[in-house]
Design an enzyme around this catalytic site. Structure first.
Site, PDB file in Angstrom:
ATOM      1  CE  LYS A 110      -4.286   1.373   1.397  1.00  0.00           C
ATOM      2  NZ  LYS A 110      -5.823   1.372   1.470  1.00  0.00           N
ATOM      3  CE  LYS A 189      -3.521 -12.129  -4.776  1.00  0.00           C
ATOM      4  NZ  LYS A 189      -2.826 -11.188  -3.095  1.00  0.00           N
ATOM      5  CE  LYS A 192     -12.413  -6.087  -3.167  1.00  0.00           C
ATOM      6  NZ  LYS A 192     -12.341  -4.558  -2.910  1.00  0.00           N
TER       7      LYS A 192
END
Ligand code: TRP
Length: 321
Positions: A110, A189, A192
């Site tokens: 992040k 990968k 979402k």
């Protein structure tokens, strides 16, 4: 053997969730005492809409049962129905070195993307350790991406046991053979956050369209494709089809005269067939929401019975009582 795993209600479940966590968990429900929960506390680190959280939480319960989780065999519950997870998380956080969390990818990724992380996201692995340790879990079926988190759990259990005496069982991660990372529509990968997913229960037309839109290389239909095992569509077929069917597709690509459009069409058919029964079960569950809620309530009762005992053991070990 005590088995435990969790899944976040942070969106609609996709094929990556299915092969990474759900399928192995469902297979294990016959092999031990299984506890599976919907990690709604964890979802708070990235989802900030109360109504959506409620909605996704229920959907996860429905989808998991539709896919084969049997509430007679496995205990299914909602994490926040067992608030002892949070107390244990605090207890563990006080023996957790900052450096251990600074190295964790959920947080690092992040930051690397330039987003600001909240404290919950930083502390995410500690809550996850509490989830696992509070059930004396021995085996944790997860996708490969969760390996690091299970290692943190083991580290914290060992550290706590050293500091305060034998208290926690040291868990082992368990990966399904052959289910490395499930590739998404773009080859990364399936996740979402990359918007590259195929939903487990996607609507027929939209899902077909999504699968047909997978970008492949530009070789023509006629051209033989000697590297047939290495493309996004065939990798998904590998998971969704019997080996003979998979090998047959590889053969056809290698021979030439079989194009990527043909392959993607086949991928859609195999996907649709793979989840057919689950889709039918899901239709019944959606009509029986009271039953779904009852499963979650009963699951919470049973889970809490164990969590209370282990939490008390931890409290006593570290001098809280
Ligand atoms: N972090 C897991 C995921 O995103 C979900 C999770 C939360 C979990 N607590 C857990 C998995 C405990 C296994 C055990 O997939």
């Amino acid at each position: 053997m005590r088995i435990l795993s969790g899944i976040q209600p942070s969106g609609v479940l996709h094929v990556g969730n299915y092969f990474g966590m759900m399928k192995p968990s469902i297979e294990l429900q016959n092999q031990g005492e299984a506890f599976y929960f919907i990690a709604d506390y964890h979802s708070m680190t990235s989802l900030f809409d109360a109504e959506l959280r409620r909605e996704y939480t229920r959907q996860v319960a429905i989808d998991f049962m539709a896919c084969g989780l049997d509430p007679e065999k496995a205990v299914l519950f909602k994490q926040s129905d067992v608030p002892e997870h949070v107390e244990l998380s605090w207890i563990l956080s006080s023996i957790c070195p900052m450096g251990l969390l600074e190295r964790c990818h959920s947080y690092k990724d992040k930051i690397a993307k330039g987003l600001s992380a909240n404290h919950g996201l930083f502390a995410y692995p500690v809550l996850m350790a509490a989830d696992i340790l509070i059930y004396d879990a021995e085996s944790v079926p997860v996708g490969r991406d969760q390996k690091q988190h299970v290692e943190v759990t083991r580290d914290l259990a060992i550290k706590f046991n050293q500091a305060y005496g034998e208290t926690f069982v040291i868990p082992e991660p368990r990966f399904r053979e052959g289910a490395e990372t499930i590739p998404g529509l773009d080859g990364q990968k399936m996740s979402k956050s990359y918007n590259n997913t195929v939903e487990i229960f996607g609507e027929e037309k939209a899902t077909r369209k999504r699968i047909m839109s997978i970008v492949m290389d530009s070789r023509s239909r006629e051209e033989p494709k000697p590297d047939a095992e290495e493309n996004r569509a065939i990798e998904l077929i590998k998971h969704l089809a019997h080996e003979a069917v998979y090998l047959d597709e590889v053969e056809k690509l290698k021979a030439g005269g079989y194009g990527y459009g043909d392959l993607k069409k086949r991928l859609f058919e195999l996907y649709w067939e793979y989840f057919r029964e689950a889709r039918e079960r899901r239709e019944d569950l959606v009509k029986n929401l009271d039953y779904v809620d009852q499963v979650l309530n009963e699951g919470a009762e049973r889970a809490r019975g164990i969590a209370r005992v282990v939490n008390k053991r931890a409290r006593a070990a570290c001098g809280l009582e």
